[in-house]
Design a protein around this motif. Structure first.
Motif, PDB file in Angstrom:
ATOM      1  N   ARG A 136       5.004   7.860  -1.710  1.00 39.96           N
ATOM      2  CA  ARG A 136       3.872   8.685  -1.119  1.00 39.96           C
ATOM      3  C   ARG A 136       4.100  10.303  -1.107  1.00 39.96           C
ATOM      4  NH1 ARG A 136       2.951   5.204   4.164  1.00 39.96           N
ATOM      5  NH2 ARG A 136       5.304   5.028   3.860  1.00 39.96           N
ATOM      6  N   LYS A 137       5.265  10.559  -0.946  1.00 38.56           N
ATOM      7  CA  LYS A 137       5.512  12.250  -0.746  1.00 38.56           C
ATOM      8  C   LYS A 137       6.628  12.330  -1.799  1.00 38.56           C
ATOM      9  CE  LYS A 137       3.675  13.064   4.032  1.00 38.56           C
ATOM     10  NZ  LYS A 137       4.216  13.647   5.197  1.00 38.56           N
ATOM     11  N   ALA A 138       6.854  13.468  -2.303  1.00 37.80           N
ATOM     12  CA  ALA A 138       8.066  13.594  -3.112  1.00 37.80           C
ATOM     13  C   ALA A 138       8.361  15.255  -3.117  1.00 37.80           C
ATOM     14  CB  ALA A 138       7.654  13.208  -4.318  1.00 37.80           C
TER      15      ALA A 138
ATOM     16  N   LYS B 253      -5.212 -20.320 -15.089  1.00 35.75           N
ATOM     17  CA  LYS B 253      -6.330 -19.882 -14.235  1.00 35.75           C
ATOM     18  C   LYS B 253      -5.930 -18.495 -13.262  1.00 35.75           C
ATOM     19  CE  LYS B 253      -8.912 -23.184 -15.269  1.00 35.75           C
ATOM     20  NZ  LYS B 253     -10.291 -23.085 -16.198  1.00 35.75           N
ATOM     21  N   TYR B 254      -4.577 -18.111 -13.378  1.00 31.18           N
ATOM     22  CA  TYR B 254      -4.030 -17.199 -12.441  1.00 31.18           C
ATOM     23  C   TYR B 254      -3.276 -16.369 -13.308  1.00 31.18           C
ATOM     24  CZ  TYR B 254      -5.427 -20.033  -8.495  1.00 31.18           C
ATOM     25  OH  TYR B 254      -6.288 -20.827  -7.804  1.00 31.18           O
ATOM     26  N   LEU B 255      -3.039 -14.915 -12.991  1.00 30.99           N
ATOM     27  CA  LEU B 255      -2.408 -13.953 -13.567  1.00 30.99           C
ATOM     28  C   LEU B 255      -1.544 -13.419 -12.250  1.00 30.99           C
ATOM     29  CD1 LEU B 255      -1.337 -11.721 -15.514  1.00 30.99           C
ATOM     30  CD2 LEU B 255      -3.369 -10.413 -14.782  1.00 30.99           C
ATOM     31  N   LEU B 256      -0.292 -13.306 -12.381  1.00 30.32           N
ATOM     32  CA  LEU B 256       0.815 -12.961 -11.340  1.00 30.32           C
ATOM     33  C   LEU B 256       0.770 -11.276 -11.663  1.00 30.32           C
ATOM     34  CD1 LEU B 256       1.030 -15.773 -10.733  1.00 30.32           C
ATOM     35  CD2 LEU B 256       3.355 -15.298 -10.178  1.00 30.32           C
ATOM     36  N   GLN B 257       0.751 -10.473 -10.975  1.00 28.18           N
ATOM     37  CA  GLN B 257       1.059  -8.827 -10.996  1.00 28.18           C
ATOM     38  C   GLN B 257       1.536  -8.422 -10.093  1.00 28.18           C
ATOM     39  OE1 GLN B 257      -2.634  -7.339 -12.526  1.00 28.18           O
ATOM     40  NE2 GLN B 257      -3.216  -6.497 -10.287  1.00 28.18           N
ATOM     41  N   GLY B 258       2.142  -7.273 -10.182  1.00 29.83           N
ATOM     42  CA  GLY B 258       3.111  -6.406  -9.340  1.00 29.83           C
ATOM     43  C   GLY B 258       2.510  -5.303  -8.588  1.00 29.83           C
ATOM     44  N   THR B 259       1.025  -5.588  -8.426  1.00 28.14           N
ATOM     45  CA  THR B 259       0.606  -4.488  -7.448  1.00 28.14           C
ATOM     46  C   THR B 259       1.394  -3.967  -6.185  1.00 28.14           C
ATOM     47  OG1 THR B 259      -1.643  -5.259  -8.244  1.00 28.14           O
ATOM     48  CG2 THR B 259      -1.780  -3.544  -6.530  1.00 28.14           C
ATOM     49  N   ILE B 260       1.407  -2.746  -5.974  1.00 29.55           N
ATOM     50  CA  ILE B 260       1.926  -2.550  -4.584  1.00 29.55           C
ATOM     51  C   ILE B 260       1.197  -1.870  -3.796  1.00 29.55           C
ATOM     52  CG2 ILE B 260       4.462  -2.793  -5.730  1.00 29.55           C
ATOM     53  CD1 ILE B 260       4.630   0.291  -5.361  1.00 29.55           C
ATOM     54  N   LEU B 261       1.640  -1.424  -2.497  1.00 29.61           N
ATOM     55  CA  LEU B 261       0.465  -0.785  -1.753  1.00 29.61           C
ATOM     56  C   LEU B 261       0.262   0.636  -2.012  1.00 29.61           C
ATOM     57  CD1 LEU B 261      -1.019  -1.380   0.806  1.00 29.61           C
ATOM     58  CD2 LEU B 261       0.847  -0.660   2.199  1.00 29.61           C
ATOM     59  N   THR B 262       1.142   1.328  -2.568  1.00 29.66           N
ATOM     60  CA  THR B 262       0.949   2.672  -2.971  1.00 29.66           C
ATOM     61  C   THR B 262      -0.030   2.550  -4.126  1.00 29.66           C
ATOM     62  OG1 THR B 262       3.226   3.137  -2.446  1.00 29.66           O
ATOM     63  CG2 THR B 262       2.113   4.868  -3.923  1.00 29.66           C
ATOM     64  N   ASP B 263      -0.133   1.744  -5.075  1.00 24.14           N
ATOM     65  CA  ASP B 263      -1.020   1.682  -6.225  1.00 24.14           C
ATOM     66  C   ASP B 263      -2.390   1.468  -5.243  1.00 24.14           C
ATOM     67  OD1 ASP B 263       0.982   1.705  -7.999  1.00 24.14           O
ATOM     68  OD2 ASP B 263       1.030  -0.501  -7.926  1.00 24.14           O
ATOM     69  N   VAL B 264      -2.613   0.677  -4.442  1.00 24.34           N
ATOM     70  CA  VAL B 264      -3.907   0.430  -3.679  1.00 24.34           C
ATOM     71  C   VAL B 264      -4.367   1.711  -2.979  1.00 24.34           C
ATOM     72  CG1 VAL B 264      -5.017  -0.763  -2.011  1.00 24.34           C
ATOM     73  CG2 VAL B 264      -3.459  -2.108  -3.458  1.00 24.34           C
ATOM     74  N   ASP B 265      -3.511   2.482  -2.268  1.00 25.38           N
ATOM     75  CA  ASP B 265      -3.790   3.543  -1.487  1.00 25.38           C
ATOM     76  C   ASP B 265      -4.224   4.784  -2.403  1.00 25.38           C
ATOM     77  OD1 ASP B 265      -3.081   2.425   0.703  1.00 25.38           O
ATOM     78  OD2 ASP B 265      -1.075   3.409   0.880  1.00 25.38           O
ATOM     79  N   GLU B 266      -3.655   4.842  -3.399  1.00 26.26           N
ATOM     80  CA  GLU B 266      -4.087   5.931  -4.539  1.00 26.26           C
ATOM     81  C   GLU B 266      -5.201   5.577  -5.181  1.00 26.26           C
ATOM     82  OE1 GLU B 266       0.109   8.107  -5.684  1.00 26.26           O
ATOM     83  OE2 GLU B 266      -0.802   7.152  -6.999  1.00 26.26           O
TER      84      GLU B 266
ATOM     85  N   THR C 239       6.516  21.889  -8.243  1.00 27.91           N
ATOM     86  CA  THR C 239       5.196  21.515  -7.207  1.00 27.91           C
ATOM     87  C   THR C 239       5.694  20.331  -6.362  1.00 27.91           C
ATOM     88  OG1 THR C 239       3.641  22.953  -8.571  1.00 27.91           O
ATOM     89  CG2 THR C 239       2.889  21.755  -6.672  1.00 27.91           C
ATOM     90  N   PRO C 240       5.667  20.144  -5.194  1.00 26.11           N
ATOM     91  CA  PRO C 240       5.897  18.981  -4.396  1.00 26.11           C
ATOM     92  C   PRO C 240       4.436  18.063  -4.535  1.00 26.11           C
ATOM     93  CG  PRO C 240       5.337  20.605  -2.955  1.00 26.11           C
ATOM     94  CD  PRO C 240       5.514  21.428  -4.091  1.00 26.11           C
ATOM     95  N   LYS C 241       4.749  16.542  -4.274  1.00 30.31           N
ATOM     96  CA  LYS C 241       3.650  15.753  -3.977  1.00 30.31           C
ATOM     97  C   LYS C 241       3.425  15.461  -2.354  1.00 30.31           C
ATOM     98  CE  LYS C 241       1.978  10.912  -4.526  1.00 30.31           C
ATOM     99  NZ  LYS C 241       2.376   9.803  -5.067  1.00 30.31           N
ATOM    100  N   PRO C 242       2.198  15.867  -2.042  1.00 29.53           N
ATOM    101  CA  PRO C 242       1.343  16.692  -2.554  1.00 29.53           C
ATOM    102  C   PRO C 242       1.522  17.998  -2.499  1.00 29.53           C
ATOM    103  CG  PRO C 242       0.709  15.965  -0.210  1.00 29.53           C
ATOM    104  CD  PRO C 242       1.864  15.352  -0.574  1.00 29.53           C
TER     105      PRO C 242
END
Length: 321
Positions: free
Chosen positions: A277-279, A132-145, A311-314
């Motif tokens: 987030r930055k690179a 009934k459940y799937l465990l997955q590795g979503t992190i906050l940067t995934d959500v933000d982008e 080119t940097p991010k962003p």
């Protein structure tokens, strides 16, 4: 509701693990859950959290989608076997390449991979396992982008108003969603994962499909897979946050043995970052870049040009698509 971030410098890994193990156990109760292991630090940490919480009530799969790095399925399965975790490989290569056939738009490619992964491949696994459940590795940067509209990450749903229960037939648990990459590394280390995992450079959810500009085919994937292996080997001493090879779509004019060679172009990217987030592009010595270019045009059939992105991010992103 906005996810509350736990910064890495405020993270108590031991308490975090205890809390998430308790949360997973309470959510699943006496039922079963499944998870997909790609070998990256996010999915590896979730796998260990899940097995710590559920033991045999968690079934772990490696989805061989045909777009992973060289020898990845076998290496990951053997590594986790040594950690006491059984991983079953699901051969889904044909399904993924069929879904990607003729698709060139970056967002459409990501959507094709997401749909194939969650609805087709995992939908079948859920039905067969009665999980009934799937465990997955979503992190906050995934959500933000994803929420910001920068790029659709394959593992973000409820933040977009999508109910996985209605869409796919199962609920999704995201124990790492309050963390960024540096926090996940701390948790992975505390869970007993080896440095080869908790220090491993990030790898995109769409895998090598995120590094092929234009239509994704088995031939193009093999080309970028070969170039990726050379790049990672050549740059391992740089200890960069991430490095990659990207295959461009248009052919370019080259010269080989005194004759015109109308071939492909590989773009190299290498990044210094903490949390993605930055690179900043890594300032690679010219000698290393020159050696890397020579190896790729010599060893990867059909490649006549190699470039380096500065080119940097962003405004750039770390992956091409």
């Amino acid at each position: 509701m906005k996810t509350k971030e736990i910064p890495a410098d405020k993270l108590n890994s031991r308490l975090f693990i205890a809390e998430k193990v308790r949360d997973i156990d309470r959510a699943v109760k006496s039922g079963f859950a499944i998870n997909a292991l790609s070998g990256g630090v996010d999915s590896s940490a979730v796998t260990m959290l899940g097995h710590k919480a559920l033991g045999k009530r968690l079934k772990t799969y490696f989805i061989d989608n045909g777009i992973m790095r060289r020898n990845e399925p076998r290496q990951i399965v053997l590594l986790f076997k040594r950690l006491g975790v059984t991983v079953d490989i699901i051969d889904a290569k044909e399904k993924f390449f069929k879904a990607l056939k003729g698709v060139t738009d970056p967002e459409e490619k990501r959507e094709a991979i997401t749909r194939t992964f969650y609805k087709d491949v995992f939908g079948s696994l859920v039905r067969n396992s009665k999980a009934k459940y799937l465990l997955q590795g979503t992190i906050l940067t995934d959500v933000d982008e994803t929420v910001a509209g920068i790029k659709r990450q394959h593992n973000v749903f409820k933040q977009l108003g999508i109910d996985p229960q209605k869409a796919f037939g199962y609920k999704i648990l995201e124990p790492l969603v309050q963390l960024r990459k540096d926090g996940v590394r701390k948790v992975a280390q505390a869970l007993g994962l080896p440095p080869s995992v908790f220090s491993r450079m990030p790898f995109p959810g769409p895998a090598l499909a995120a590094r092929v500009i234009g239509e994704v085919t088995p031939e193009k994937i093999e080309m970028v897979r070969h170039a990726t292996a050379i790049t990672e080997e050549a740059l391992v001493s740089q200890k960069a946050f991430q490095c990659m090879a990207i295959l461009h779509n248009d052919r370019v004019t080259g010269i080989r043995d005194g004759r015109r060679d109308f071939g492909m172009q590989i773009e190299i990217r290498c990044w210094d970052s903490i949390d993605a987030r930055k690179a900043e592009p890594t300032r690679l010595p010219y000698e290393i870049l020159s050696l890397l270019a020579r190896r790729i045009v010599t060893e990867v059939p059909g490649v006549v040009s190699v470039t380096y992105n500065i080119t940097p991010k962003p405004p750039s992103t770390m992956e091409a698509i």
